[in-house]
Motif scaffolding. Structure first.
Motif, PDB file in Angstrom:
ATOM      1  N   LEU A  15       0.820  -1.211   0.000  1.00 46.70           N
ATOM      2  CA  LEU A  15       0.000   0.000   0.000  1.00 46.70           C
ATOM      3  C   LEU A  15       0.851   1.257   0.000  1.00 46.70           C
ATOM      4  O   LEU A  15       0.541   2.232  -0.694  1.00 46.70           O
ATOM      5  CB  LEU A  15      -0.941  -0.002   1.203  1.00 46.70           C
ATOM      6  CG  LEU A  15      -2.127  -0.952   1.127  1.00 46.70           C
ATOM      7  CD1 LEU A  15      -2.874  -0.970   2.453  1.00 46.70           C
ATOM      8  CD2 LEU A  15      -3.053  -0.564   0.003  1.00 46.70           C
ATOM      9  N   VAL A  16       1.944   1.254   0.760  1.00 46.51           N
ATOM     10  CA  VAL A  16       2.841   2.413   0.777  1.00 46.51           C
ATOM     11  C   VAL A  16       3.477   2.607  -0.597  1.00 46.51           C
ATOM     12  O   VAL A  16       3.532   3.726  -1.115  1.00 46.51           O
ATOM     13  CB  VAL A  16       3.914   2.261   1.875  1.00 46.51           C
ATOM     14  CG1 VAL A  16       5.023   3.279   1.712  1.00 46.51           C
ATOM     15  CG2 VAL A  16       3.291   2.392   3.245  1.00 46.51           C
ATOM     16  N   CYS A  18       2.392   1.567  -3.587  1.00 44.62           N
ATOM     17  CA  CYS A  18       1.395   1.991  -4.584  1.00 44.62           C
ATOM     18  C   CYS A  18       0.947   3.431  -4.362  1.00 44.62           C
ATOM     19  O   CYS A  18       0.782   4.190  -5.318  1.00 44.62           O
ATOM     20  CB  CYS A  18       0.197   1.053  -4.536  1.00 44.62           C
ATOM     21  SG  CYS A  18       0.580  -0.606  -5.097  1.00 44.62           S
ATOM     22  N   THR A  19       0.767   3.822  -3.114  1.00 39.82           N
ATOM     23  CA  THR A  19       0.345   5.188  -2.816  1.00 39.82           C
ATOM     24  C   THR A  19       1.426   6.197  -3.204  1.00 39.82           C
ATOM     25  O   THR A  19       1.137   7.237  -3.801  1.00 39.82           O
ATOM     26  CB  THR A  19       0.005   5.326  -1.327  1.00 39.82           C
ATOM     27  OG1 THR A  19      -1.004   4.380  -0.994  1.00 39.82           O
ATOM     28  CG2 THR A  19      -0.479   6.720  -0.997  1.00 39.82           C
ATOM     29  N   CYS A  20       2.670   5.896  -2.870  1.00 38.16           N
ATOM     30  CA  CYS A  20       3.759   6.819  -3.207  1.00 38.16           C
ATOM     31  C   CYS A  20       3.976   6.896  -4.717  1.00 38.16           C
ATOM     32  O   CYS A  20       4.287   7.973  -5.244  1.00 38.16           O
ATOM     33  CB  CYS A  20       5.046   6.395  -2.505  1.00 38.16           C
ATOM     34  SG  CYS A  20       4.995   6.643  -0.730  1.00 38.16           S
ATOM     35  N   TYR A  22       1.627   6.578  -6.952  1.00 39.86           N
ATOM     36  CA  TYR A  22       0.539   7.426  -7.451  1.00 39.86           C
ATOM     37  C   TYR A  22       0.833   8.896  -7.164  1.00 39.86           C
ATOM     38  O   TYR A  22       0.616   9.759  -8.010  1.00 39.86           O
ATOM     39  CB  TYR A  22      -0.789   7.023  -6.820  1.00 39.86           C
ATOM     40  CG  TYR A  22      -1.903   7.974  -7.160  1.00 39.86           C
ATOM     41  CD1 TYR A  22      -2.481   7.962  -8.417  1.00 39.86           C
ATOM     42  CD2 TYR A  22      -2.348   8.910  -6.231  1.00 39.86           C
ATOM     43  CE1 TYR A  22      -3.485   8.852  -8.749  1.00 39.86           C
ATOM     44  CE2 TYR A  22      -3.351   9.800  -6.557  1.00 39.86           C
ATOM     45  CZ  TYR A  22      -3.917   9.762  -7.806  1.00 39.86           C
ATOM     46  OH  TYR A  22      -4.905  10.645  -8.130  1.00 39.86           O
ATOM     47  N   MET A  23       1.311   9.174  -5.964  1.00 44.24           N
ATOM     48  CA  MET A  23       1.582  10.551  -5.584  1.00 44.24           C
ATOM     49  C   MET A  23       2.710  11.157  -6.410  1.00 44.24           C
ATOM     50  O   MET A  23       2.763  12.369  -6.595  1.00 44.24           O
ATOM     51  CB  MET A  23       1.907  10.633  -4.092  1.00 44.24           C
ATOM     52  CG  MET A  23       0.696  10.391  -3.226  1.00 44.24           C
ATOM     53  SD  MET A  23       1.047  10.315  -1.487  1.00 44.24           S
ATOM     54  CE  MET A  23       1.761  11.892  -1.193  1.00 44.24           C
ATOM     55  N   LYS A  24       3.599  10.324  -6.922  1.00 47.50           N
ATOM     56  CA  LYS A  24       4.666  10.826  -7.777  1.00 47.50           C
ATOM     57  C   LYS A  24       4.138  11.309  -9.119  1.00 47.50           C
ATOM     58  O   LYS A  24       4.738  12.171  -9.754  1.00 47.50           O
ATOM     59  CB  LYS A  24       5.711   9.728  -7.987  1.00 47.50           C
ATOM     60  CG  LYS A  24       6.973  10.212  -8.643  1.00 47.50           C
ATOM     61  CD  LYS A  24       8.025   9.134  -8.682  1.00 47.50           C
ATOM     62  CE  LYS A  24       9.284   9.690  -9.306  1.00 47.50           C
ATOM     63  NZ  LYS A  24      10.349   8.705  -9.338  1.00 47.50           N
ATOM     64  N   PHE A  44       9.630   7.485   1.592  1.00 43.62           N
ATOM     65  CA  PHE A  44       8.489   7.621   0.682  1.00 43.62           C
ATOM     66  C   PHE A  44       8.961   7.872  -0.752  1.00 43.62           C
ATOM     67  O   PHE A  44       8.372   7.368  -1.703  1.00 43.62           O
ATOM     68  CB  PHE A  44       7.568   8.739   1.149  1.00 43.62           C
ATOM     69  CG  PHE A  44       6.971   8.463   2.490  1.00 43.62           C
ATOM     70  CD1 PHE A  44       6.185   7.348   2.711  1.00 43.62           C
ATOM     71  CD2 PHE A  44       7.205   9.325   3.544  1.00 43.62           C
ATOM     72  CE1 PHE A  44       5.639   7.090   3.947  1.00 43.62           C
ATOM     73  CE2 PHE A  44       6.665   9.083   4.783  1.00 43.62           C
ATOM     74  CZ  PHE A  44       5.879   7.960   4.989  1.00 43.62           C
ATOM     75  N   ALA A  48       8.300   5.407  -3.935  1.00 40.86           N
ATOM     76  CA  ALA A  48       7.754   5.892  -5.204  1.00 40.86           C
ATOM     77  C   ALA A  48       8.616   5.451  -6.372  1.00 40.86           C
ATOM     78  O   ALA A  48       8.104   5.083  -7.431  1.00 40.86           O
ATOM     79  CB  ALA A  48       7.634   7.413  -5.173  1.00 40.86           C
ATOM     80  N   HIS A  55       6.720  -1.399 -11.811  1.00 42.99           N
ATOM     81  CA  HIS A  55       5.267  -1.356 -11.750  1.00 42.99           C
ATOM     82  C   HIS A  55       4.604  -2.685 -12.101  1.00 42.99           C
ATOM     83  O   HIS A  55       3.576  -3.015 -11.532  1.00 42.99           O
ATOM     84  CB  HIS A  55       4.712  -0.224 -12.613  1.00 42.99           C
ATOM     85  CG  HIS A  55       5.023  -0.350 -14.062  1.00 42.99           C
ATOM     86  ND1 HIS A  55       6.222   0.051 -14.580  1.00 42.99           N
ATOM     87  CD2 HIS A  55       4.295  -0.825 -15.088  1.00 42.99           C
ATOM     88  CE1 HIS A  55       6.222  -0.171 -15.881  1.00 42.99           C
ATOM     89  NE2 HIS A  55       5.064  -0.700 -16.216  1.00 42.99           N
ATOM     90  N   CYS A  62       0.323  -7.174  -5.935  1.00 42.47           N
ATOM     91  CA  CYS A  62      -0.936  -6.664  -5.387  1.00 42.47           C
ATOM     92  C   CYS A  62      -2.092  -7.610  -5.709  1.00 42.47           C
ATOM     93  O   CYS A  62      -2.936  -7.879  -4.852  1.00 42.47           O
ATOM     94  CB  CYS A  62      -1.227  -5.270  -5.926  1.00 42.47           C
ATOM     95  SG  CYS A  62      -0.224  -3.979  -5.224  1.00 42.47           S
TER      96      CYS A  62
END
Length: 73
Positions: A15-16, A18-20, A22-24, A44, A48, A55, A62
């Motif tokens: 989750l960390v 995938c979230t990072c 996305y945030m990138k 973080f 990312a 990916h 996932c």
């Protein structure tokens, strides 16, 4: 799910990552959150980088973890 178990730790790490990743891709979040490359917030940034470079394996992991959590656990 318990973070202190091994499978909970794997879910949390995915989750960390995938979230990072996305945030990138979001410019305002990238400037605000992922500008630090060293130190505690550098984790973080590194997550990312892992999420964007790897990916395909991250996405496969996932899907496998979702199958495990939904049907086997």
């Amino acid at each position: 799910m318990n973070v202190y178990s091994f499978d909970g730790l794997l879910v949390f790490a995915l989750l960390v990552i995938c979230t990072c990743a996305y945030m990138k891709r979001v410019p305002k979040l990238k400037q605000w959150f992922l500008s630090e490359k060293k130190g505690a917030l550098g984790v973080f940034y590194k997550a990312a980088v892992i999420g964007t470079r790897l990916h395909v394996p991250v996405a496969a992991t996932c899907v496998i973890m979702a199958f495990y959590v939904m049907f086997l656990k």
